[in-house]
Design an enzyme around this catalytic site. Structure first.
Site, PDB file in Angstrom:
ATOM      1  N   TYR A  48     -22.010 -16.797 -20.600  1.00  0.00           N
ATOM      2  CA  TYR A  48     -21.423 -15.477 -20.367  1.00  0.00           C
ATOM      3  C   TYR A  48     -19.906 -15.524 -20.228  1.00  0.00           C
ATOM      4  CZ  TYR A  48     -26.282 -14.558 -18.925  1.00  0.00           C
ATOM      5  OH  TYR A  48     -27.652 -14.474 -18.856  1.00  0.00           O
ATOM      6  N   HIS A 106     -30.204 -23.050 -20.337  1.00  0.00           N
ATOM      7  CA  HIS A 106     -30.229 -21.697 -20.896  1.00  0.00           C
ATOM      8  C   HIS A 106     -31.267 -21.511 -22.003  1.00  0.00           C
ATOM      9  CE1 HIS A 106     -27.444 -17.993 -21.051  1.00  0.00           C
ATOM     10  NE2 HIS A 106     -28.637 -17.660 -21.472  1.00  0.00           N
TER      11      HIS A 106
END
Length: 267
Positions: A48, A106
């Protein structure tokens, strides 16, 4: 706030703030607002690019660090054991904290097990309170569980009324892995807020469609991290723990399940 106890005894809030597209001063203020209205789980990731504003927001909130549950995730910049070790230290620095509450991989990477080795060490060193995975499906999940050496505490995957993945959740429960949802509102892939069935049920319970969508997941034992920058929506999303959907309504909502991803993440 309700909490779930992970397989290592750590307590995790059942509802938090997703931060995947929060950036800059506006993003930082959104996180501060969330903490102000009672959120205690903040979910971020290296992918992010906003761990820094998450750290700044937590410091500026004035809330005791031990009251806040921080999740972050290692991405492809951390492939391998040594790279993952460096990535963990970088995340600690960006987040301005001595420990991360939950650290995830992730998505499935070729070197996921090497990354996990570094994560297990960080866990043993108390730099991380719990470790887990994200977006592992099918054979990727099976292989990881069989070879990881330490069962993940959490598995974060796409889950919403159109693709709840409740069958997969049953498998996770057998492994003592807590399921966590991303895209609880489908991130615009479906017009969930005007779904006729959800509108009907929301009217019945005097709640919003968003609240019913979250309550459905939470009542199924799934942790949720809806993203919003609007304080009034944060307050609305928090106000779901008094909802008890009937078994009939739970079944009716389940009929919306399409049985496939809206994001093609797993293709």
């Amino acid at each position: 706030m309700k909490y779930v106890t992970l397989n290592n005894g750590v307590q995790m809030p059942m509802l938090g703030l997703g931060t995947w597209d929060l950036r800059g001063e506006e993003g930082k203020q959104a996180i501060i607002n969330a903490l102000d209205v009672g959120y205690r789980l903040i979910d971020t990731a290296k992918m992010y690019g906003n761990e820094d504003i998450v750290g700044q927001a937590i410091v500026e909130s004035g809330i005791t660090r031990s009251e806040i549950f921080i999740t972050t995730k290692l991405n492809s910049s951390c492939l391998g054991y040594s790279q993952a070790k460096k990535g963990i230290e970088q995340s600690l620095k960006e987040l301005q904290t001595d420990y991360i509450d939950l650290l995830l991989i992730h998505e499935p990477y070729v070197k996921s097990l090497d990354m996990y080795k570094a994560m297990k060490e960080a866990y043993q060193q108390k730099k991380v309170r719990a470790i887990g995975i994200s977006n592992f499906q099918g054979q990727h999940y099976d292989y990881f569980i069989q070879n990881c050496g330490m069962i993940p505490a959490v598995h974060q995957i796409e889950s919403h009324v159109y693709h709840s993945q409740l069958k997969f959740k049953q498998r996770m429960e057998k492994d003592s892995v807590q399921m966590e949802s991303w895209a609880s509102f489908t991130e615009g892939r479906k017009d969930i807020f005007h779904e006729p069935l959800l509108m009907e049920i929301a009217n019945k319970y005097h709640k919003s469609v968003a609240q019913i969508a979250l309550a459905y997941l939470i009542q199924n034992g799934i942790v949720v991290i809806p993203k919003t920058i609007h304080k009034e929506r944060m307050i609305e999303n928090m106000d779901v723990f008094d909802i008890v959907l009937s078994q009939d309504d739970m079944y009716r909502i389940q009929t919306l399940d399409l049985g496939q991803s809206l994001f093609h993440w797993y293709d």
